[in-house]
Design an enzyme around this catalytic site. Structure first.
Site, PDB file in Angstrom:
ATOM      1  CB  SER A 185       2.940   6.987 -10.277  1.00 53.19           C
ATOM      2  OG  SER A 185       2.553   8.206 -10.888  1.00 53.19           O
TER       3      SER A 185
ATOM      4  CE1 TYR B   8      -0.892   7.597  -6.653  1.00 59.38           C
ATOM      5  CE2 TYR B   8       0.319   9.172  -7.996  1.00 59.38           C
ATOM      6  CZ  TYR B   8      -0.274   7.944  -7.841  1.00 59.38           C
ATOM      7  OH  TYR B   8      -0.246   7.036  -8.881  1.00 59.38           O
TER       8      TYR B   8
END
Length: 256
Positions: free
Chosen positions: A141, A154
């Site tokens: 990501s 995250y």
């Protein structure tokens, strides 16, 4: 870019039941690879398999189970032989202030986004080394490169995933094995749908307003499509000179 010698290659895609994982599995199948599909939901995997034109193997599993990774690889090897192309897509997201992030949420995120990929890489590497060829791609990501508020767990997990990719790439380059990461921004997937619902619930915005806010985080003004991410995965699998890279697919949000 077509994947060479695709008929002799065995791909394993984690998190293949929907979203990016499904798009990658279908793209690989269209290239003629045999594709093993794993995720927790057998029903979603069956839908992915139905959309794949070439041979598929459905292997439902929970990668958080200590024996889950070995069980998946054992089934693939028994059916087709060693995995030559590993796409690590399974993951989770969540949103909370740091002081409201529980130990359980923190650990779950690290376990699924970082420890499970490590175990898959560890399991795949011996056969790849022995054959002198292999491709590993992790779906990371842009949160692995920059920090954003409310996603500490995250972001930490994706930064760690990039560290794993870079170290593994450096170690395996001389063995004919490439290791790369693809770093999407906000993608039009069920995971983003969940983010939209969370934003709407927390802020009072409508789902449409929340989705538009995510789209506007990217200079292109829209969400990335799963197929656009899959295209970059194919590039990493096809080109033996691309390794140790973390390639952004985010509409220009993070320039690196």
């Amino acid at each position: 870019m077509p994947v060479p010698e695709s008929s002799d290659r065995v791909a394993l895609v984690t998190g293949a039941g929907r979203g990016i994982g499904r798009a990658v599995a279908i793209a690989l199948s269209r290239q003629g690879l045999r594709v093993a599909l794993t995720a927790r939901s057998a029903a979603e995997l069956a839908e992915t398999a139905q959309a794949c034109p070439a041979d598929t193997l459905v292997v439902p599993a929970d990668l958080l189970d200590l024996s889950g990774v070995d069980q998946v690889f054992d089934q693939v090897e028994d059916a087709w032989g060693p995995v030559t192309d590993l796409v690590l897509n399974a993951g989770t997201s969540g949103s909370a202030r740091i002081e409201r992030t529980s130990d359980e949420d923190w650990q779950h995120t690290l376990d699924l986004n970082l420890t499970a990929p490590f175990r898959c890489v560890r399991r795949a590497v011996p056969a790849m080394r022995a054959s002198g060829n292999g491709r590993i791609v992790a779906i990371a990501s842009v949160a692995g490169k920059v920090g954003e508020p409310y996603i500490a767990a995250y972001t930490a997990s994706k930064h760690g995933l990039l560290g794993l990719v870079r170290s593994a790439a450096a170690e395996l380059a001389g063995d004919g094995v490439t290791v790369n990461a693809v770093c999407p921004g906000y993608v039009d997937t069920p995971m983003t749908d969940a983010t939209v619902r969370a934003i709407a619930a927390a802020t009072g915005r409508t789902p449409e307003q929340a989705r538009d806010a995510l789209a506007r985080k990217q200079p292109t003004g829209r969400l990335v499509t799963p197929d656009e991410v899959a295209d970059v995965v194919l590039l990493c699998l096809a080109n033996p000179s691309i390794t140790g890279q973390a390639i952004n697919v985010d509409g220009g949000a993070v320039q690196s």
